[in-house]
Design a protein around this motif. Structure first.
Motif: not given
Length: 334
Positions: A71-80, A211-214, A229-234
């Motif tokens: 299991q892992a994230y699709v890079p640069g996303t919050n899609v698992i 993510s490209d804004r980083c 990315l995880e902080l953004k979810l909160a």
């Protein structure tokens, strides 16, 4: 698609209920390493959805035989993306909370109010059972309303009971199935697969754009990007951060100090708007807090100072501009 290894915490001071976080900036959920949906809220201002049985996850994928999951994230996303191997067969499970494209003038995408699971057989063929632990009082069908007021739909026929909604699925290589838990009614059936794949494209597009804004270029780029990315979810517009409340099925506002430290982490990677939003929330909320007992003064002041050193007062609302003036108590500035 190449997967990005996950981080394990949503942010400092919180105890995860188990699993990797997903969300749509309004709702939130967690997916465990065995592809079980551990928890789900379609709207954090309301109680989380609860399985009809305390010993059952909200969504299970049951396969005969031993499954080896990766299991892992699709890079640069919050899609698992969870990949399971069962003998000569392979399943790819994609879990996400859908984001619709924002209209012109909107700063962010719009939460679609949906948890989406897409299961694809990538090798061989496999039979499995999808079991959603939400009770539905209805005859078998492709969609139904749960007793909690949510809606569940599937590309394959669902059996409903006072404990769950479940579908038996057989897939050959290249075939897919989809299941959606939503806040509003939706149609099931084969067309749901195309609909969810379209939603997956929109959701990946949003998160990769974000993510490209980083602007961070350090060697630990992947880890730092995953953190924000995880902080953004909160984050919650106008409300700071809304976080899991450990041991319950609910959510609560994050402490002001936590918001200040999160603002600093956003700023370090060049996410100006997220930083300003959190600092503004802290500033407004701290008006009623005694500065001597608050304890987040240093984090707030230092983050605001770093922002103005880098960008001046561009993008700051009037109250934060005043708080940034020399010899001004930021907790009392108006």
């Amino acid at each position: 698609m190449q997967a990005q290894q996950p981080a394990t915490m949503l942010h400092e001071g919180l105890t995860p209920s188990g699993g990797l976080p997903i969300g749509d900036l309004r709702g939130f959920g967690r997916v465990r390493a065995d592809a079980a949906l551990a928890c789900l809220s379609l709207d954090r201002s309301k109680p989380a959805l609860a399985s009809s049985r305390v010993d059952r996850s909200l969504l299970l994928l049951d396969v005969d035989g031993d499954v080896v999951w990766d299991q892992a994230y699709v890079p640069g996303t919050n899609v698992i993306e969870s990949t399971g191997r069962i003998g000569a067969a392979e399943l790819r499970v994609v879990d996400f909370m859908a984001l619709a494209e924002g209209r012109p003038g909107q700063g962010d995408a719009v939460a679609a109010g949906r948890f989406v699971r897409i299961v694809t057989c990538t090798e061989g063929e496999v039979t499995f059972r999808l079991t959603c632990g939400l009770a539905v009082d209805a005859a078998p069908g492709l969609e139904g309303r749960t007793v909690d007021g949510a809606y569940v739909a599937c590309s394959h026929l669902l059996d409903f009971s006072d404990e769950c909604a479940s579908a038996s699925v057989h897939l050959r290589a290249g075939q897919s199935a989809a299941l959606v838990i939503a806040a509003a009614p939706l149609d099931g059936g084969p067309a749901l697969i195309a609909d969810t794949l379209h939603g997956l494209g929109d959701t990946i597009h949003y998160w990769t754009w974000w993510s490209d804004r980083c602007r961070y270029k350090g060697e630990d780029f992947d880890e730092r990007l995953r953190d924000v990315l995880e902080l953004k979810l909160a984050c919650a517009t106008g409300a700071g951060m809304i976080c899991e409340r450990p041991g319950t099925h609910g959510y609560a506002p994050a402490p002001l100090g936590e918001c200040s430290r999160a603002a600093a982490r956003f700023l370090a990677l060049g996410y100006r708007q997220e930083c300003v939003d959190l600092l503004s929330h802290v500033h407004v909320q701290s008006v009623e807090v005694d500065a001597a007992s608050w304890g987040a003064d240093e984090a707030f002041v230092s983050t605001l100072a770093r922002y103005t050193e880098r960008y001046g007062d561009a993008g700051l609302p009037p109250a934060l501009r005043h708080a940034a003036l020399p010899q001004t108590d930021p907790l009392r500035a108006v």
